[in-house]
Design a protein around this motif. Structure first.
Motif, mmCIF file in Angstrom:
data_model
loop_
_atom_site.group_PDB
_atom_site.id
_atom_site.type_symbol
_atom_site.label_atom_id
_atom_site.label_comp_id
_atom_site.label_asym_id
_atom_site.label_seq_id
_atom_site.Cartn_x
_atom_site.Cartn_y
_atom_site.Cartn_z
ATOM 1 N N ARG A 1 30.914 41.041 33.749
ATOM 2 C CA ARG A 1 30.610 40.048 34.806
ATOM 3 C C ARG A 1 29.138 39.656 34.771
ATOM 4 O O ARG A 1 28.795 38.476 34.902
ATOM 5 N N TRP B 1 28.509 37.505 31.537
ATOM 6 C CA TRP B 1 29.038 36.133 31.656
ATOM 7 C C TRP B 1 28.182 35.323 32.621
ATOM 8 O O TRP B 1 27.934 34.132 32.400
ATOM 9 N N HIS C 1 34.979 32.772 26.406
ATOM 10 C CA HIS C 1 35.341 33.583 27.573
ATOM 11 C C HIS C 1 36.856 33.498 27.793
ATOM 12 O O HIS C 1 37.501 34.514 28.061
ATOM 13 N N LYS D 1 44.218 37.667 31.693
ATOM 14 C CA LYS D 1 43.643 36.985 32.862
ATOM 15 C C LYS D 1 43.884 35.485 32.751
ATOM 16 O O LYS D 1 44.158 34.969 31.672
ATOM 17 N N ARG E 1 30.927 25.876 39.203
ATOM 18 C CA ARG E 1 30.876 27.337 39.238
ATOM 19 C C ARG E 1 29.489 27.885 38.911
ATOM 20 O O ARG E 1 29.039 28.849 39.519
HETATM 21 P P1 FAD Z 1 34.964 37.806 34.348
HETATM 22 O O1 FAD Z 1 35.890 37.566 33.192
HETATM 23 O O2 FAD Z 1 33.789 38.722 34.115
HETATM 24 O O3 FAD Z 1 34.433 36.391 34.836
HETATM 25 C C1 FAD Z 1 33.434 36.273 35.851
HETATM 26 C C2 FAD Z 1 33.607 34.926 36.532
HETATM 27 O O4 FAD Z 1 33.421 33.907 35.571
HETATM 28 C C3 FAD Z 1 35.008 34.671 37.075
HETATM 29 O O5 FAD Z 1 35.146 35.179 38.375
HETATM 30 C C4 FAD Z 1 35.107 33.151 37.038
HETATM 31 O O6 FAD Z 1 34.527 32.566 38.183
HETATM 32 C C5 FAD Z 1 34.241 32.781 35.865
HETATM 33 N N1 FAD Z 1 35.006 32.488 34.644
HETATM 34 C C6 FAD Z 1 36.169 33.057 34.222
HETATM 35 N N2 FAD Z 1 36.518 32.564 33.030
HETATM 36 C C7 FAD Z 1 35.567 31.669 32.687
HETATM 37 C C8 FAD Z 1 35.391 30.832 31.567
HETATM 38 N N3 FAD Z 1 36.248 30.808 30.553
HETATM 39 N N4 FAD Z 1 34.303 30.027 31.548
HETATM 40 C C9 FAD Z 1 33.424 30.032 32.564
HETATM 41 N N5 FAD Z 1 33.524 30.806 33.650
HETATM 42 C C10 FAD Z 1 34.599 31.614 33.711
HETATM 43 N N6 FAD Z 1 36.448 43.375 28.417
HETATM 44 C C11 FAD Z 1 37.415 44.113 27.820
HETATM 45 O O7 FAD Z 1 38.095 44.882 28.491
HETATM 46 N N7 FAD Z 1 37.657 43.978 26.470
HETATM 47 C C12 FAD Z 1 36.919 43.145 25.677
HETATM 48 O O8 FAD Z 1 37.124 43.065 24.462
HETATM 49 C C13 FAD Z 1 35.867 42.398 26.285
HETATM 50 N N8 FAD Z 1 35.079 41.579 25.546
HETATM 51 C C14 FAD Z 1 34.031 40.957 26.137
HETATM 52 C C15 FAD Z 1 33.172 40.183 25.355
HETATM 53 C C16 FAD Z 1 32.066 39.570 25.921
HETATM 54 C C17 FAD Z 1 31.133 38.770 25.052
HETATM 55 C C18 FAD Z 1 31.797 39.725 27.319
HETATM 56 C C19 FAD Z 1 30.576 39.086 27.927
HETATM 57 C C20 FAD Z 1 32.655 40.467 28.095
HETATM 58 C C21 FAD Z 1 33.776 41.087 27.544
HETATM 59 N N9 FAD Z 1 34.664 41.852 28.316
HETATM 60 C C22 FAD Z 1 35.665 42.548 27.691
HETATM 61 C C23 FAD Z 1 34.550 41.888 29.803
HETATM 62 C C24 FAD Z 1 35.517 40.866 30.441
HETATM 63 O O9 FAD Z 1 35.358 39.571 29.871
HETATM 64 C C25 FAD Z 1 35.266 40.706 31.947
HETATM 65 O O10 FAD Z 1 33.893 40.421 32.186
HETATM 66 C C26 FAD Z 1 35.660 41.922 32.794
HETATM 67 O O11 FAD Z 1 36.992 42.288 32.501
HETATM 68 C C27 FAD Z 1 35.531 41.592 34.311
HETATM 69 O O12 FAD Z 1 36.431 40.530 34.584
HETATM 70 P P2 FAD Z 1 36.493 39.687 35.914
HETATM 71 O O13 FAD Z 1 37.931 39.410 36.150
HETATM 72 O O14 FAD Z 1 35.708 40.345 36.983
HETATM 73 O O15 FAD Z 1 35.789 38.287 35.604
#
Ligand code: FAD
Length: 108
Positions: free
Chosen positions: A9, A12, A79, A88, A101
């Motif tokens: 989080r 991103w 993402h 997701k 956003r």
């Molecule tokens: P997140 O996915 O962290 O998103 C945060 C916020 O971003 C969301 O609430 C939404 O408002 C916004 N958002 C969502 N999608 C998008 C989008 N496509 N574009 C713009 N904004 C968006 N986790 C793993 O378990 N396995 C992995 O292999 C993995 N690889 C990762 C690789 C990278 C480079 C990064 C940065 C993170 C990775 N993660 C991985 C972590 C995962 O992506 C999430 O950050 C974590 O699971 C928390 O998810 P979340 O549902 O809180 O929201």
């Protein structure tokens, strides 16, 4: 080891916000530095399986650092690839949704 969800989080947030404020017409220096920042992730990101997925993904989808529109979309798509792998919901990668956003907030 770091909490992969908190790290994700935070990362991103940093990446999408930096893309949202990246210039529409970056200088060659800004482009080169953005490319270095992105290319360093598969090497330095402190979640090794995340880093290795990103490395494979970036081989098929080279970063677009041409300006904020291309960069924001490219990041959004990367993402979404992670979102899809984790089961997701996908995010709308249109600039309106991204700016709302990550830049301007909701209009009302
Ligand atoms: P997140 O996915 O962290 O998103 C945060 C916020 O971003 C969301 O609430 C939404 O408002 C916004 N958002 C969502 N999608 C998008 C989008 N496509 N574009 C713009 N904004 C968006 N986790 C793993 O378990 N396995 C992995 O292999 C993995 N690889 C990762 C690789 C990278 C480079 C990064 C940065 C993170 C990775 N993660 C991985 C972590 C995962 O992506 C999430 O950050 C974590 O699971 C928390 O998810 P979340 O549902 O809180 O929201």
């Amino acid at each position: 080891p770091p909490d992969v969800e908190i790290l994700g989080r935070a990362t991103w947030t940093f990446l999408h916000t930096t893309a949202a404020y990246y210039p529409e017409k970056p200088t060659p220096n800004q482009r080169a530095n953005m490319l270095s920042l992105i290319r360093s992730l598969p090497i330095l990101y402190p979640c090794s399986h995340c880093a290795s997925h990103l490395e494979d993904n970036m081989k098929a989808n080279p970063p677009d650092v041409s300006g904020r529109f291309g960069l924001s979309r490219w990041l959004c798509e990367r993402h979404n690839d992670v979102n899809e792998r984790l089961g997701k919901k996908k995010f709308d990668c249109g600039i309106k949704s991204l700016d709302e956003r990550w830049k301007d907030g909701p209009s009302d």
